[in-house]
Design an enzyme around this catalytic site. Structure first.
Site, short mmCIF file in Angstrom:
data_model
loop_
_atom_site.label_atom_id
_atom_site.label_comp_id
_atom_site.label_asym_id
_atom_site.label_seq_id
_atom_site.Cartn_x
_atom_site.Cartn_y
_atom_site.Cartn_z
N HIS A 63 56.74 -70.72 42.33
CA HIS A 63 55.31 -70.46 42.20
C HIS A 63 54.57 -71.79 42.34
CE1 HIS A 63 55.94 -66.31 40.70
NE2 HIS A 63 57.07 -66.84 40.25
N LEU A 64 53.84 -71.94 43.44
CA LEU A 64 53.07 -73.16 43.66
C LEU A 64 51.68 -73.10 43.03
CD1 LEU A 64 54.02 -74.15 47.32
CD2 LEU A 64 54.74 -75.24 45.20
N HIS A 232 65.24 -62.50 40.53
CA HIS A 232 65.68 -63.05 39.23
C HIS A 232 66.46 -62.05 38.37
CE1 HIS A 232 61.86 -61.15 38.34
NE2 HIS A 232 61.14 -62.20 38.68
N ASP A 307 62.71 -69.81 40.20
CA ASP A 307 61.53 -69.14 39.66
C ASP A 307 60.63 -70.17 38.96
OD1 ASP A 307 59.72 -67.14 39.13
OD2 ASP A 307 60.86 -66.26 37.46
#
Length: 347
Positions: A63-64, A232, A307
């Site tokens: 997640h950027l 995940h 993640d």
């Protein structure tokens, strides 16, 4: 001409790990020679005494945060973290603001990432605004550079929408990456449901909330011929469901995060509710942790991802039940994986 000589390194790639140390000569950023290199007059020489060297890795699930949540992370800080952890390519999830549900957002991310040292591949939304109500424009998102589809952070909960998504994405040979969670079973859980959650007095999220959605998506993948990728994975039964589906020839793949084969829900009790151990899916039991390792060993689990999901200090520095889910992962993935898989389990 700038030349760098790396002495006494063990080369590891996707096919094998070298049994003996070798040297690597790099000239103007390009590898020129590999072997036992003596008498080389290089600009700089570094002796690594048997340390590993490998091609850069890819993390297919991070997640950027940009656009919209730059107080948590930006494309620049996220790619810097990736480089520090050994990753030269990442795929970023679409739970941004705006979400990656239109082509312009895909192109913005690609453009913003170009000056960095990391190749960034956007994963676009399955549904518009991640609301789960209608499909996003998959063909246009693909044309803009998206490499897969997901509503990660939330599941594609509507079974009809998930079926349509698999049918449409199969035309482009692209996977649907689903956050497997039955919301009616999971919420308002703050950790794994079990002995520890009962002892701590916290509402728990049971493993079955993940497993029933995995089972649903496997059946839908079988029906449509589409490719579902289980994000995940965290439970032993979930791994077994994927294992059986693969044996049946269904297009299903999965990934696991280092924290799910390194830690268990005992950490929350041990650390007196440290919110750094709050993530989703939650840390599970020792049985589940060992099942992740076995799934990696036998090939049921296809990839390790982090993640990587940063938050600001202020957001995490609250009571456990109010803290958001998510932890850092890019910088720690290799040492954790090396410790658990290479040293402890002889991978």
């Amino acid at each position: 001409m700038n030349s760098i000589l790396l002495k006494n390194v063990r080369i590891a790639d996707s096919k094998h790990i070298a049994e003996s140390n070798q040297d690597i000569l790099i000239v103007d950023g390009i590898i020129q020679k590999i072997g036992l290199l003596n008498g080389i007059d290089a600009t700089s020489v570094h002796d690594f005494n048997g340390a590993f060297v490998s091609p850069g890795w890819m993390d297919m699930h991070i997640h950027l945060r940009e656009p919209g949540f730059e107080h948590k992370e930006t494309i620049l800080t996220g790619t810097n973290a990736a480089v520090f952890g050994g990753f030269t390519a990442v795929a970023c999830m679409p739970n941004t603001k705006p979400a990656i549900h239109t082509r312009d957002v895909v192109e913005f991310i690609i453009s913003k990432a170009k000056p960095t040292l990391v190749d960034v591949y956007p994963i676009a939304c399955v549904t518009k605004e991640r609301k789960g109500e209608s499909l996003a424009e998959m063909a246009d998102l693909r044309a803009g550079g998206a490499i897969a589809f997901s509503d990660d952070g939330d599941p594609v909960f509507d079974s009809r929408i998930m079926r349509l998504a698999l049918e449409y994405s199969s035309m482009y040979n692209m996977p649907i990456i689903n956050h497997e969670e039955d919301l009616h079973l999971s919420r308002p859980g703050h950790m794994n449901e079990g002995l520890i959650s009962t002892r701590l007095g916290l509402a728990g999220t049971p493993g079955i909330a993940e497993e029933v959605m995995i089972a649903r998506d496997i059946l839908l993948a079988e029906l449509t011929g589409g490719h579902v990728h289980v994000a995940h994975i965290s439970t032993a039964k979930g791994v077994e469901l994927v294992r059986r589906a693969k044996k049946d020839g269904i297009k299903v793949t999965t990934e696991v995060c280092p924290h799910h084969f390194d830690l268990t829900d005992l950490e929350i009790e041990r650390t007196h509710f440290d919110t750094n151990y709050k993530m989703h899916p939650p840390l599970r039991t020792e049985e589940d942790r060992l099942a992740m390792i076995e799934g990696l060993r036998d090939g049921t689990i296809d990839a390790i991802c982090t993640d990587h999901a940063p938050h600001s200090v202020e957001e995490k520095d609250v009571e456990f039940i109010y803290a958001p889910n998510g932890i850092l992962g890019l910088e720690t993935a290799w040492p954790v994986s090396c410790k658990r898989l290479f040293h402890e389990h002889n991978f």
